[in-house]
Design an enzyme around this catalytic site. Structure first.
Site, PDB file in Angstrom:
ATOM      1  N   ARG A  15       0.844  -1.194   0.000  1.00 35.90           N
ATOM      2  CA  ARG A  15       0.000   0.000   0.000  1.00 35.90           C
ATOM      3  C   ARG A  15       0.884   1.251   0.000  1.00 35.90           C
ATOM      4  O   ARG A  15       2.075   1.172   0.263  1.00 35.90           O
ATOM      5  CB  ARG A  15      -0.918   0.006   1.231  1.00 35.90           C
ATOM      6  CG  ARG A  15      -2.025  -1.029   1.168  1.00 35.90           C
ATOM      7  CD  ARG A  15      -2.832  -1.103   2.442  1.00 35.90           C
ATOM      8  NE  ARG A  15      -2.056  -1.629   3.543  1.00 35.90           N
ATOM      9  CZ  ARG A  15      -2.500  -1.723   4.804  1.00 35.90           C
ATOM     10  NH1 ARG A  15      -3.721  -1.302   5.106  1.00 35.90           N
ATOM     11  NH2 ARG A  15      -1.739  -2.226   5.740  1.00 35.90           N
ATOM     12  N   LYS A  75       1.828   2.142   7.104  1.00 34.21           N
ATOM     13  CA  LYS A  75       2.214   1.375   8.300  1.00 34.21           C
ATOM     14  C   LYS A  75       2.998   2.248   9.273  1.00 34.21           C
ATOM     15  O   LYS A  75       3.544   3.291   8.905  1.00 34.21           O
ATOM     16  CB  LYS A  75       3.088   0.182   7.905  1.00 34.21           C
ATOM     17  CG  LYS A  75       2.387  -0.848   7.059  1.00 34.21           C
ATOM     18  CD  LYS A  75       1.138  -1.395   7.693  1.00 34.21           C
ATOM     19  CE  LYS A  75       1.416  -2.436   8.744  1.00 34.21           C
ATOM     20  NZ  LYS A  75       0.161  -3.072   9.226  1.00 34.21           N
ATOM     21  N   TYR A  94      -0.913   4.889  10.290  1.00 35.30           N
ATOM     22  CA  TYR A  94      -1.266   3.962  11.374  1.00 35.30           C
ATOM     23  C   TYR A  94      -0.068   3.849  12.299  1.00 35.30           C
ATOM     24  O   TYR A  94       1.075   3.708  11.830  1.00 35.30           O
ATOM     25  CB  TYR A  94      -1.584   2.564  10.818  1.00 35.30           C
ATOM     26  CG  TYR A  94      -2.912   2.447  10.108  1.00 35.30           C
ATOM     27  CD1 TYR A  94      -4.111   2.690  10.779  1.00 35.30           C
ATOM     28  CD2 TYR A  94      -2.981   2.079   8.772  1.00 35.30           C
ATOM     29  CE1 TYR A  94      -5.329   2.578  10.131  1.00 35.30           C
ATOM     30  CE2 TYR A  94      -4.197   1.966   8.109  1.00 35.30           C
ATOM     31  CZ  TYR A  94      -5.367   2.212   8.797  1.00 35.30           C
ATOM     32  OH  TYR A  94      -6.577   2.101   8.158  1.00 35.30           O
ATOM     33  N   HIS A  96      -0.545   2.301  16.021  1.00 36.63           N
ATOM     34  CA  HIS A  96      -0.780   1.177  16.960  1.00 36.63           C
ATOM     35  C   HIS A  96       0.281   1.149  18.056  1.00 36.63           C
ATOM     36  O   HIS A  96       1.014   0.170  18.221  1.00 36.63           O
ATOM     37  CB  HIS A  96      -0.825  -0.168  16.201  1.00 36.63           C
ATOM     38  CG  HIS A  96      -1.968  -0.252  15.233  1.00 36.63           C
ATOM     39  ND1 HIS A  96      -3.274  -0.389  15.648  1.00 36.63           N
ATOM     40  CD2 HIS A  96      -2.007  -0.191  13.882  1.00 36.63           C
ATOM     41  CE1 HIS A  96      -4.074  -0.416  14.585  1.00 36.63           C
ATOM     42  NE2 HIS A  96      -3.328  -0.285  13.521  1.00 36.63           N
ATOM     43  N   GLU A 118      -5.613   5.287  13.488  1.00 37.17           N
ATOM     44  CA  GLU A 118      -6.543   4.394  14.175  1.00 37.17           C
ATOM     45  C   GLU A 118      -7.237   5.016  15.388  1.00 37.17           C
ATOM     46  O   GLU A 118      -8.193   4.432  15.897  1.00 37.17           O
ATOM     47  CB  GLU A 118      -5.845   3.083  14.598  1.00 37.17           C
ATOM     48  CG  GLU A 118      -4.856   3.197  15.750  1.00 37.17           C
ATOM     49  CD  GLU A 118      -3.453   3.621  15.314  1.00 37.17           C
ATOM     50  OE1 GLU A 118      -3.266   3.933  14.122  1.00 37.17           O
ATOM     51  OE2 GLU A 118      -2.555   3.653  16.161  1.00 37.17           O
ATOM     52  N   ASP A 270      -6.803 -10.067  14.824  1.00 35.00           N
ATOM     53  CA  ASP A 270      -5.891  -8.977  15.208  1.00 35.00           C
ATOM     54  C   ASP A 270      -6.158  -8.511  16.643  1.00 35.00           C
ATOM     55  O   ASP A 270      -5.359  -7.782  17.214  1.00 35.00           O
ATOM     56  CB  ASP A 270      -5.969  -7.809  14.215  1.00 35.00           C
ATOM     57  CG  ASP A 270      -7.332  -7.158  14.171  1.00 35.00           C
ATOM     58  OD1 ASP A 270      -8.322  -7.809  14.573  1.00 35.00           O
ATOM     59  OD2 ASP A 270      -7.421  -5.996  13.737  1.00 35.00           O
TER      60      ASP A 270
HETATM   61  N1  LIG Z   1      -7.780  -9.534  10.218  1.00 39.48           N
HETATM   62  C1  LIG Z   1      -7.795  -8.366   9.611  1.00 39.48           C
HETATM   63  O1  LIG Z   1      -7.072  -8.123   8.649  1.00 39.48           O
HETATM   64  C2  LIG Z   1      -8.741  -7.302  10.084  1.00 39.48           C
HETATM   65  C3  LIG Z   1      -8.986  -6.167   9.286  1.00 39.48           C
HETATM   66  C4  LIG Z   1      -9.912  -5.238   9.738  1.00 39.48           C
HETATM   67  C5  LIG Z   1     -10.558  -5.403  10.970  1.00 39.48           C
HETATM   68  N2  LIG Z   1     -10.256  -6.507  11.733  1.00 39.48           N
HETATM   69  C6  LIG Z   1     -10.895  -6.779  13.042  1.00 39.48           C
HETATM   70  O2  LIG Z   1     -12.225  -7.267  12.881  1.00 39.48           O
HETATM   71  C7  LIG Z   1     -12.925  -7.073  14.116  1.00 39.48           C
HETATM   72  C8  LIG Z   1     -14.286  -6.461  13.860  1.00 39.48           C
HETATM   73  O3  LIG Z   1     -14.117  -5.123  13.418  1.00 39.48           O
HETATM   74  P1  LIG Z   1     -15.363  -4.188  13.034  1.00 39.48           P
HETATM   75  O4  LIG Z   1     -14.800  -2.959  12.419  1.00 39.48           O
HETATM   76  O5  LIG Z   1     -16.396  -4.966  12.311  1.00 39.48           O
HETATM   77  O6  LIG Z   1     -15.934  -3.841  14.484  1.00 39.48           O
HETATM   78  P2  LIG Z   1     -17.403  -3.261  14.795  1.00 39.48           P
HETATM   79  O7  LIG Z   1     -17.299  -2.584  16.118  1.00 39.48           O
HETATM   80  O8  LIG Z   1     -17.932  -2.500  13.627  1.00 39.48           O
HETATM   81  O9  LIG Z   1     -18.298  -4.581  14.938  1.00 39.48           O
HETATM   82  C9  LIG Z   1     -18.133  -5.508  15.967  1.00 39.48           C
HETATM   83  C10 LIG Z   1     -19.481  -6.083  16.312  1.00 39.48           C
HETATM   84  O10 LIG Z   1     -19.287  -7.151  17.255  1.00 39.48           O
HETATM   85  C11 LIG Z   1     -20.453  -7.192  18.039  1.00 39.48           C
HETATM   86  N3  LIG Z   1     -20.255  -8.022  19.226  1.00 39.48           N
HETATM   87  C12 LIG Z   1     -19.580  -7.759  20.370  1.00 39.48           C
HETATM   88  N4  LIG Z   1     -19.679  -8.806  21.210  1.00 39.48           N
HETATM   89  C13 LIG Z   1     -20.426  -9.761  20.587  1.00 39.48           C
HETATM   90  C14 LIG Z   1     -20.882 -11.058  20.933  1.00 39.48           C
HETATM   91  N5  LIG Z   1     -20.610 -11.595  22.114  1.00 39.48           N
HETATM   92  N6  LIG Z   1     -21.628 -11.747  20.029  1.00 39.48           N
HETATM   93  C15 LIG Z   1     -21.920 -11.217  18.832  1.00 39.48           C
HETATM   94  N7  LIG Z   1     -21.528  -9.983  18.455  1.00 39.48           N
HETATM   95  C16 LIG Z   1     -20.786  -9.267  19.314  1.00 39.48           C
HETATM   96  C17 LIG Z   1     -20.713  -5.719  18.342  1.00 39.48           C
HETATM   97  O11 LIG Z   1     -22.044  -5.502  18.804  1.00 39.48           O
HETATM   98  C18 LIG Z   1     -20.440  -5.090  16.989  1.00 39.48           C
HETATM   99  O12 LIG Z   1     -21.618  -4.958  16.215  1.00 39.48           O
HETATM  100  C19 LIG Z   1     -11.988  -6.194  14.967  1.00 39.48           C
HETATM  101  O13 LIG Z   1     -11.269  -6.980  15.860  1.00 39.48           O
HETATM  102  C20 LIG Z   1     -11.064  -5.580  13.933  1.00 39.48           C
HETATM  103  O14 LIG Z   1      -9.822  -5.172  14.500  1.00 39.48           O
HETATM  104  C21 LIG Z   1      -9.362  -7.441  11.299  1.00 39.48           C
END
Ligand SMILES: NC(=O)c1ccc[n+]([C@@H]2O[C@H](COP(=O)([O-])OP(=O)(O)OC[C@H]3O[C@@H](n4cnc5c(N)ncnc54)[C@H](O)[C@@H]3O)[C@@H](O)[C@H]2O)c1
Length: 372
Positions: A15, A75, A94, A96, A118, A270
């Site tokens: 990126r 990054k 970013y 972190h 972030e 993550d």
């Molecule tokens: N792996 C990757 O490359 C990558 C990339 C982007 C985001 N992420 C991660 O993905 C995750 C989700 O991010 P997001 O932006 O969608 O967050 P978000 O806050 O938009 O959504 C999270 C949802 O989880 C729900 N939740 C909480 N506890 C719960 C439970 N016990 N049961 C069911 N639902 C529950 C919340 O109500 C919320 O709607 C984060 O950890 C983020 O860091 C990972």
């Protein structure tokens, strides 16, 4: 203002802080943009594309850092980049910092003005510069899950949408936020049978309004979760409890009782992952098997689609880059409380409460640090 865009140097990072279209916007506002040679080459932008947008090409990263008043990256700066930062220089990327003491110490030492994507907030309690990466990861999760379900990857050998006369796969998405909603869009589009579990009734209402009966939006109790996970062909983990490690909602016992060849994409990896058997993987080797269940747990999913991710990130960052460039960092930060929340380190002081608390530094109110 002179804005510098160095080439990213972190392993496998393609990126870039600004696409040529963003450069052009800055030039139109009377700024100067310097771009390190080949900064965008990994996603198909040549130096000539940047020159056409009005940028100057610089051969060495050290010259970009030496000349720019603001550095725009993707990054967190690596050690060699941190050594090139200087007092009063703006860094927008970013960061972190909370789990990263060496980086925080270096940024403090640099006396630069470090604004982290972030921690920039919005009026709706969201994190607008993190959201685009969740959109990308959410959409990608269905693509990754569809592949994991293929027989050659040890999956059940199912097509998500089935075909006429054959049932589609059942996709269970845990968490209906940014990741979950985007995953649902893709899964519905591919014709899967889609269930989304969330604990927030407003999120469930939104899903219901958006998808009608194409998505079953279910309140996430332990009972409902177990019922749907055990019946799933593909599970997507997309929960987030802000600031906390992800809760382990799918246990080892659940995994043992899932269908052989079912697949899991734990996007929340993550934050530690919401599946007990998850451990972070990389794009080089994205999956592994536990009890016949294929696990995909790549911690930086957007890295696989850097072109789309760069555009998505730029769409979100450009308004803030323009605010800082047009007004200077002091006025831009004072005028926009959400951008001010992005200020993590300034003039050797830590101005992000969670970073200060995590790493044991004194916390200084960003507004106070800014006017002193
Ligand atoms: N792996 C990757 O490359 C990558 C990339 C982007 C985001 N992420 C991660 O993905 C995750 C989700 O991010 P997001 O932006 O969608 O967050 P978000 O806050 O938009 O959504 C999270 C949802 O989880 C729900 N939740 C909480 N506890 C719960 C439970 N016990 N049961 C069911 N639902 C529950 C919340 O109500 C919320 O709607 C984060 O950890 C983020 O860091 C990972």
């Amino acid at each position: 203002m002179i804005i510098g865009v160095p080439k990213e140097i972190k392993n496998h990072e393609y990126r870039v802080g600004m696409v040529p279209a963003s450069v052009r916007e800055l030039i139109n506002h009377g700024h100067e943009v310097i771009v390190e040679t080949n900064a965008g080459i990994g996603i198909g932008f040549t130096d000539q594309d940047y020159v056409d947008a009005g940028a100057s090409i610089i051969n060495q990263a050290s010259d970009v850092f030496a000349q720019a008043e603001m550095i725009v990256k993707v990054k967190e700066p690596q050690a060699v980049e941190r050594a090139m930062l200087r007092e009063g220089q703006i860094l927008f990327t970013y960061l972190h910092l909370a789990p990263d003491l060496p980086q925080t110490e270096d940024l403090i030492k640099s006396k630069a003005i470090c604004i982290a994507y972030e921690t920039v907030t919005d009026d709706f309690g969201g994190l607008p510069l993190l959201a685009p990466m969740s959109e990308v990861a959410g959409r990608m999760s269905i693509q990754a899950g569809a592949q994991a379900l293929e027989k050659s990857n040890a999956g059940r050998g199912m097509l998500l949408g089935g075909v006429p006369g054959v049932e589609p796969a059942k996709v269970v998405i845990i968490g209906g936020g940014m990741v979950g909603n985007n995953a649902a869009q893709m899964a519905v589009g591919m014709g899967a049978d889609v269930v989304v579990l969330d604990r927030n009734t407003n999120v469930l209402r939104k899903l219901d309004a958006q998808f009608g009966n194409k998505v079953k939006a279910i309140y996430s109790t332990a009972d409902a979760l177990e019922k749907h996970v055990l019946d799933a062909d593909l599970v997507i983990g997309g929960v987030l409890i802000p600031g906390a490690a992800a809760p382990k909602l799918v246990t080892k016992e659940h995994i043992k009782s899932m269908k052989p060849g079912a697949a899991i994409v734990d996007v929340a990896i993550d934050q530690g992952g919401c599946i007990e058997t998850s451990k972070a993987t990389t794009h080089a080797e994205p999956t592994y098997i536990v009890d016949d269940v294929v696990h995909y747990c790549v911690a930086n999913m957007p890295g696989a689609v850097p072109r789309t991710s760069t555009f998505a990130l730029n769409n979100a960052t450009l308004p803030y880059i323009l605010q800082i460039a047009n007004k200077g960092h002091v006025q831009a930060l004072l005028d926009n409380k959400h951008l001010l929340n992005g200020l993590n380190v300034i003039d050797g002081q830590v101005t992000c409460q969670s970073v200060a608390e995590n790493l044991g530094f004194e916390y200084v109110d960003p507004a106070v640090a800014l006017i002193n």
